[in-house]
Design a protein around this motif. Structure first.
Motif, PDB file in Angstrom:
ATOM      1  N   ALA A 128     -10.132  -6.435  -5.646  1.00  0.00           N
ATOM      2  CA  ALA A 128      -9.014  -5.501  -5.548  1.00  0.00           C
ATOM      3  C   ALA A 128      -7.819  -6.130  -4.846  1.00  0.00           C
ATOM      4  O   ALA A 128      -6.675  -5.740  -5.079  1.00  0.00           O
ATOM      5  CB  ALA A 128      -9.450  -4.248  -4.796  1.00  0.00           C
ATOM      6  N   HIS A 129      -8.092  -7.091  -3.988  1.00  0.00           N
ATOM      7  CA  HIS A 129      -6.999  -7.721  -3.249  1.00  0.00           C
ATOM      8  C   HIS A 129      -7.458  -9.126  -2.879  1.00  0.00           C
ATOM      9  O   HIS A 129      -8.445  -9.277  -2.155  1.00  0.00           O
ATOM     10  CB  HIS A 129      -6.682  -6.909  -1.990  1.00  0.00           C
ATOM     11  CG  HIS A 129      -5.291  -7.116  -1.481  1.00  0.00           C
ATOM     12  ND1 HIS A 129      -4.856  -6.634  -0.281  1.00  0.00           N
ATOM     13  CD2 HIS A 129      -4.221  -7.778  -2.013  1.00  0.00           C
ATOM     14  CE1 HIS A 129      -3.577  -6.950  -0.087  1.00  0.00           C
ATOM     15  NE2 HIS A 129      -3.188  -7.648  -1.121  1.00  0.00           N
ATOM     16  N   ARG A 145      -3.939  -7.846  -7.023  1.00  0.00           N
ATOM     17  CA  ARG A 145      -3.671  -6.630  -6.241  1.00  0.00           C
ATOM     18  C   ARG A 145      -4.493  -5.435  -6.704  1.00  0.00           C
ATOM     19  O   ARG A 145      -4.401  -4.357  -6.145  1.00  0.00           O
ATOM     20  CB  ARG A 145      -2.184  -6.306  -6.296  1.00  0.00           C
ATOM     21  CG  ARG A 145      -1.332  -7.378  -5.628  1.00  0.00           C
ATOM     22  CD  ARG A 145       0.142  -7.028  -5.653  1.00  0.00           C
ATOM     23  NE  ARG A 145       0.915  -7.982  -4.887  1.00  0.00           N
ATOM     24  CZ  ARG A 145       1.415  -9.115  -5.375  1.00  0.00           C
ATOM     25  NH1 ARG A 145       1.197  -9.446  -6.639  1.00  0.00           N
ATOM     26  NH2 ARG A 145       2.122  -9.929  -4.604  1.00  0.00           N
ATOM     27  N   PHE A 146      -5.282  -5.623  -7.763  1.00  0.00           N
ATOM     28  CA  PHE A 146      -6.230  -4.566  -8.166  1.00  0.00           C
ATOM     29  C   PHE A 146      -7.311  -5.216  -9.018  1.00  0.00           C
ATOM     30  O   PHE A 146      -7.136  -6.340  -9.500  1.00  0.00           O
ATOM     31  CB  PHE A 146      -5.512  -3.435  -8.904  1.00  0.00           C
ATOM     32  CG  PHE A 146      -5.056  -3.766 -10.310  1.00  0.00           C
ATOM     33  CD1 PHE A 146      -5.781  -3.357 -11.424  1.00  0.00           C
ATOM     34  CD2 PHE A 146      -3.888  -4.491 -10.522  1.00  0.00           C
ATOM     35  CE1 PHE A 146      -5.352  -3.655 -12.708  1.00  0.00           C
ATOM     36  CE2 PHE A 146      -3.452  -4.789 -11.812  1.00  0.00           C
ATOM     37  CZ  PHE A 146      -4.187  -4.371 -12.906  1.00  0.00           C
ATOM     38  N   ASP A 190      -6.306  -7.209 -12.310  1.00  0.00           N
ATOM     39  CA  ASP A 190      -5.042  -7.949 -12.310  1.00  0.00           C
ATOM     40  C   ASP A 190      -5.240  -9.240 -13.120  1.00  0.00           C
ATOM     41  O   ASP A 190      -6.345  -9.789 -13.186  1.00  0.00           O
ATOM     42  CB  ASP A 190      -4.619  -8.270 -10.873  1.00  0.00           C
ATOM     43  CG  ASP A 190      -3.107  -8.257 -10.693  1.00  0.00           C
ATOM     44  OD1 ASP A 190      -2.397  -8.337 -11.716  1.00  0.00           O
ATOM     45  OD2 ASP A 190      -2.643  -8.170  -9.545  1.00  0.00           O
ATOM     46  N   ALA A 240      -8.585  -4.482   1.345  1.00  0.00           N
ATOM     47  CA  ALA A 240      -7.914  -3.673   0.324  1.00  0.00           C
ATOM     48  C   ALA A 240      -7.795  -2.235   0.799  1.00  0.00           C
ATOM     49  O   ALA A 240      -8.541  -1.789   1.675  1.00  0.00           O
ATOM     50  CB  ALA A 240      -8.707  -3.716  -0.974  1.00  0.00           C
ATOM     51  N   LEU A 247       0.544  -4.978   0.236  1.00  0.00           N
ATOM     52  CA  LEU A 247       0.455  -5.493  -1.142  1.00  0.00           C
ATOM     53  C   LEU A 247       1.633  -6.372  -1.525  1.00  0.00           C
ATOM     54  O   LEU A 247       1.468  -7.431  -2.103  1.00  0.00           O
ATOM     55  CB  LEU A 247       0.344  -4.332  -2.140  1.00  0.00           C
ATOM     56  CG  LEU A 247      -1.089  -3.876  -2.415  1.00  0.00           C
ATOM     57  CD1 LEU A 247      -1.590  -2.979  -1.289  1.00  0.00           C
ATOM     58  CD2 LEU A 247      -1.204  -3.170  -3.752  1.00  0.00           C
ATOM     59  N   ALA A 285      -0.933  -0.535  -7.885  1.00  0.00           N
ATOM     60  CA  ALA A 285      -0.631  -1.848  -7.324  1.00  0.00           C
ATOM     61  C   ALA A 285       0.748  -2.370  -7.705  1.00  0.00           C
ATOM     62  O   ALA A 285       1.250  -3.293  -7.057  1.00  0.00           O
ATOM     63  CB  ALA A 285      -1.701  -2.840  -7.759  1.00  0.00           C
ATOM     64  N   SER A 307      -0.985   0.828  -3.512  1.00  0.00           N
ATOM     65  CA  SER A 307      -2.323   0.565  -2.984  1.00  0.00           C
ATOM     66  C   SER A 307      -3.077  -0.245  -4.023  1.00  0.00           C
ATOM     67  O   SER A 307      -2.580  -0.447  -5.133  1.00  0.00           O
ATOM     68  CB  SER A 307      -3.054   1.873  -2.647  1.00  0.00           C
ATOM     69  OG  SER A 307      -3.318   2.592  -3.814  1.00  0.00           O
ATOM     70  N   ASN A 308      -4.296  -0.678  -3.679  1.00  0.00           N
ATOM     71  CA  ASN A 308      -5.013  -1.613  -4.554  1.00  0.00           C
ATOM     72  C   ASN A 308      -5.786  -0.893  -5.656  1.00  0.00           C
ATOM     73  O   ASN A 308      -6.951  -1.197  -5.922  1.00  0.00           O
ATOM     74  CB  ASN A 308      -5.960  -2.489  -3.725  1.00  0.00           C
ATOM     75  CG  ASN A 308      -5.215  -3.340  -2.725  1.00  0.00           C
ATOM     76  OD1 ASN A 308      -5.239  -3.082  -1.525  1.00  0.00           O
ATOM     77  ND2 ASN A 308      -4.515  -4.340  -3.223  1.00  0.00           N
TER      78      ASN A 308
END
Lengths: 759, 160
Positions: free
Chosen positions: A47-48, A106-107, A110, A139, A154, A322, A356-357
């Motif tokens: 996610a991150h 970032r998610f 991605d 995340a 982020l 994201a 957010s992620n």
């Protein structure tokens, strides 16, 4: 409009219906280019995370692999996949935060790398050979958590993960004073559903740099020209060196209002020097393309004892995901719907867009207005409850009328909410059903209403410019050239009907050329239900110019003045003496093959930039059954009263409304886009877990077209497709409220949530 | 992976194709025989868009191995019409406005064909039941059900 219509208003077959019924219509997945490679994208499992090292050497050595790309191979240029920054009158609230491939994930989903190989299986195998060393970062999956100090960040520019905070730019009155003036105030916080478009054709794209140096992109874009310009900017190319071809589109509903996989496909084609096809699986489409924003929104309504609305206010946290994409534009439209549906002297709204992620979001049918209106319509029912008023009467009390500003602020040419609400109420038996006993064992019954106004384009907030070109063939048929993507809404068929009606030809005489930026004039594309109203006017403009040429040529042949002629079903007649006639084909052919000179290909270019933005209106009535032991909601009947202005093709207008009913049912009851709370990975990852309604979920439906032609519309037509879910969703929620008193604030209204509400 | 020649009968025509044991029927039709009317919308047997008939029975071609249907009678959307002459279901789908984006249409028509062969005079509810495994994202099904009811009527009066 008193004239008799011969093509407009008829239930003619939609454009290319025959091809679709016989399986010969080619969608992109059905198409191959000579020498084509197939692409696959490596999506982030985290996610991150930051990419520390990425080793593609093993993948590159796999036989059959022709190209591997990572962030180092793509332009070091940020962009926003949403096209609106190109046409927004105030683009300062749009942000560029996306790379074609990123060095930072970032998610979960991605885009990290991509491979082109001789076939999809080899490309898939190569993905597994790419070695990525990630530095996994903390995340955050919830917008409230994301705004707290110290939360994982982020994007560098966004402090506390807030990309922007903005007030409704065109608020009016004094909301605080309006609430002071109110006798009652109702306030609720809603969490709307992050639902996915789930268009039936998984996202697919092809790209090829030809020997002539031009780039050809085949992609089901809703905005071929705007997306072409985006690609031109990203890859530093002149627009004219790119040809964008839009094939059959297997459903869109806003999906292709964003660039999706095209930039990756182009980057692969550039590296490989070969044509590329990139086709997502259903799973990839669900996690890697944009669902709807989730709004955590507090809505507030103030009313006098007699039901007069005195103030409206909305405070929105936009759980946009994201990347920024459509965060501002959908939210501004959300506010317009919430604040602008009813007469109200004092309004205000503000929004905070938060990263957010989680999976980034985009523009989905209803485009913010769906959620804004739904919240408002639920608040209206709660207020009616508090005032002891019938919610229908409360609506009638505050409903807008012709001359009032629409939700875009432009005064409405027509507006018959009152008549539509009364008509629907009569048809469904509103008064009796509201009053009846609502029980049968564990079953409870309810009836609800929702009303909505949408738009016919994005005037005055965006540049809205359309063009069409008409040219006659020798036989009297015409080619209508335009760039409109038929997403299933039948824009092409409707435009052919409008052209035929204006020219005095038959529907079959219109051969449409579309979907190619090389052979059509500029058009901003399919968004905000603007196609029928705006392109329709451009088509009329083009047809009138061509018809003028036609009549001038025919006048010489018939020895009459052009103004004394009319065209019907492919023939030009002298109005006062219909015995004197000539076929359109003879006029057209003679203009080309005239051996005495004065040659002409009868034609006309039409353009349109709107001043008005007439809103289509909806009033929807829904009956439900709720089982208080299981929490299960069953929708029994939906009656949809719609004002599309004029239905150019009533069958396809009804089809839009019926389809929207199914989509609203999914939104309210079954479609839950769920991510894992620990990892951020999508759990509703295919159609077995992301439940799109089937025939078995469908209630009895009835659609009533309340046609009130609007003076500025082509034969009176307005837009209809985008706005068709907006009133359905709150009518279901309000019916549930009527049945069991559960005020649904979190969508979807699953059985668990209903049971929770019953406690 | 081991490849072998297998023979298939699709839309009344015989084909010999070099297949692998893991090749699905939809892959055979779409990638090897060029019959792209059959669609893949989920690849997991959840949506019905890949429905074709095998010996008259509707099956999900994305979840069926090609090897399992050798020498059986396979009928897909391209085999339904004969040149310009459309099947009643195809006519009815066009006339009723039952098609929007058209991606689910071939699977929907094939499922409906098998259903009407088993039950030539269905009620509206039976049609709903029969099409329950075919998802359409665009239409809300109303005009699809209208079309199938209309086609049933035409067929029962001797139409094709």
């Amino acid at each position: 409009m008193t004239e008799k219509l011969s093509v407009v208003g008829k239930r003619v077959p939609r454009w290319r219906a025959h091809d679709k019924a016989t399986g010969t219509a080619k969608f992109l997945a059905d198409t191959k280019l000579p020498g084509m490679l197939e692409g696959k994208i490596l999506f982030s499992p985290h996610a991150h995370a930051k990419i520390l090292k990425i080793d593609t050497s093993k993948a590159e050595k796999l036989p059959g692999v022709e190209a591997v790309i990572t962030w180092e191979d793509v332009p070091n240029k940020l962009f926003n996949p949403n096209k609106l920054d190109l046409i927004l009158v105030h683009p300062e609230l749009e942000f560029k935060d996306t790379y074609v491939l990123s060095e930072k994930a970032r998610f979960v989903g991605d885009r990290i790398a991509a491979v082109a190989a001789v076939d999809a299986a080899t490309a898939q195998e190569a993905l597994e050979l790419i070695e990525v060393e990630y530095e996994v970062l903390p995340a955050v999956f919830d917008p409230m958590e994301a705004m707290k100090p110290g939360a994982p960040k982020l994007h560098d520019f966004a402090e506390n993960n807030i990309s922007v905070h903005f007030d409704f730019p065109v608020a009016w009155g004094d909301a605080e004073a309006g609430f002071q003036e109110a006798d009652i105030v109702v306030e609720e916080t809603f969490r709307t559903a992050k639902n996915h478009i789930c268009q039936f054709e998984p996202c697919t794209c092809m790209a090829d740099f030809g020997a002539d140096g031009r780039l050809r992109i085949w992609s089901p874009s809703q905005h071929a020209f705007l997306h072409r310009r985006k690609i031109a900017e990203i890859f530093d190319m002149p627009e004219g060196m790119i040809q964008w071809i839009t094939p059959h589109v297997g459903g869109a509903f806003g999906k292709y209002g964003s660039l999706s996989i095209e930039p990756v496909c182009v980057a692969l084609a550039k590296k490989a020097g070969r044509p590329i096809k990139l086709e997502l699986s259903r799973e990839e489409d669900l996690f890697a393309t944009e669902p709807r924003q989730r709004y955590v929104s507090t809505g507030k309504i103030g009313l006098k004892k007699d039901g007069t609305i005195t103030a409206l206010q909305e405070k929105i946290i936009v759980d946009g995901g994201a990347y920024y994409t459509h965060n501002f534009s959908t939210t501004a439209v959300n506010m317009g719907g919430f604040l602008g549906l009813y007469r109200c002297p004092n309004v205000a709204a503000e929004a905070t867009c938060v990263y957010s992620n989680v999976h980034p979001t985009g523009g989905v049918r209803g485009y913010g207005n769906h959620e804004g209106t739904c919240m408002l319509e639920q608040l209206v029912d709660k207020a009616a409850d508090k005032l002891g008023m019938d919610p229908l009467d409360l609506r009638l009390k505050n409903a807008k009328k012709a001359g009032d500003p629409s939700s875009t602020g432009i005064p409405m040419e027509t507006c018959s909410f009152e008549e539509m609400i009364k008509l629907g109420a009569e048809k469904i038996g509103w008064k009796e059903k509201r009053a009846r006993k609502k029980e049968d064992g564990p079953k409870r019954y309810g009836i609800g209403i929702g009303i909505a106004m949408d738009v016919s384009g994005a005037q005055p907030f965006n540049i809205q410019h359309r063009n069409a070109f008409i040219k006659f063939n020798e036989d009297g048929s015409v080619n209508l050239l335009l760039n409109a993507a038929d997403l299933g809404q039948n824009i092409i068929g409707a435009m052919a009907q409008i052209a035929a009606e204006t020219l005095g030809l038959n529907y079959e005489d219109i051969h449409v050329v579309t979907g190619d930026t090389d052979s059509t004039l500029y058009d901003i594309g399919q968004h905000a239900s603007g196609g029928c109203y705006q392109i329709g006017n451009a088509v009329i403009n083009a047809a009138e110019k061509a018809k003028k040429q036609l009549l001038e040529r025919a006048a010489k042949k018939l020895e009459a003045a052009p103004e004394d002629l009319e065209v019907r079903e492919g023939h030009v007649y002298v109005i006062s003496d219909p015995e004197k006639t000539i076929s359109v084909g003879d006029v057209s052919r003679e203009a080309m093959y005239n051996f005495e000179g004065e040659h002409l290909n009868i034609s006309g270019q039409g353009s349109f930039s709107p001043v008005q933005n007439p809103p289509p209106l909806s009033a929807v009535f829904t009956e439900v059954e709720v089982d208080i032991e299981t929490g299960e909601v069953k929708v029994l009947k939906i009656l949809y009263v719609a004002d599309p202005g004029r239905a150019i093709n009533p069958a396809t207008v009804e089809g839009q409304l019926e389809g929207a009913i199914a989509q609203s049912l999914g939104y309210v009851l079954t479609e839950e886009y769920v991510s894992n709370r620990e990892t951020g990975a999508l759990e509703s990852d295919n159609l077995n877990t992301y439940k799109v309604p089937s025939t078995l979920d469908m209630p009895e439906t009835e659609v009533v077209l309340y046609e009130e032609p609007v003076p500025s519309g082509p034969f009176g037509a307005k837009g209809i497709a985008q706005g068709a879910m907006i009133a359905v969703t709150p009518s279901i929620a309000n019916a549930i409220y009527d049945a069991v008193g559960v005020f649904v604030t979190d969508m979807p209204a699953t059985a668990e949530r209903i049971l929770e509400g019953l406690k | 992976m081991k490849k072998e020649i297998a023979s298939f009968k699709v839309n009344d025509r015989a084909h010999e194709v070099l297949i692998t044991p893991n090749m699905t029927l939809s892959e055979l039709l779409r990638e090897h025989l060029g019959l792209t009317g059959t669609k893949n919308a989920c690849g997991a047997g959840e949506c019905g868009s890949c429905t074709v008939l095998v010996d008259g029975k509707p099956i999900l071609s994305c979840s069926t191995l090609a090897i399992a249907v050798q020498d059986k009678e396979i009928l897909c959307i391209e085999g339904l019409s004969r040149g310009p002459e459309l099947h009643s279901l195809q006519e009815a789908f066009i006339d009723a406005g039952a098609i929007q984006c058209g991606f689910c249409t071939p699977g929907m028509i094939m499922t409906a064909k098998a259903m009407l062969e088993g039950n030539p005079n269905p009620t509206r509810d039976q049609v709903k039941e029969g099409l329950g495994g075919n998802i359409c994202r665009c239409t809300g099904y109303v005009k699809i059900i209208d079309a199938v009811m209309g086609a049933a009527d035409t067929l029962s009066k001797g139409g094709k």
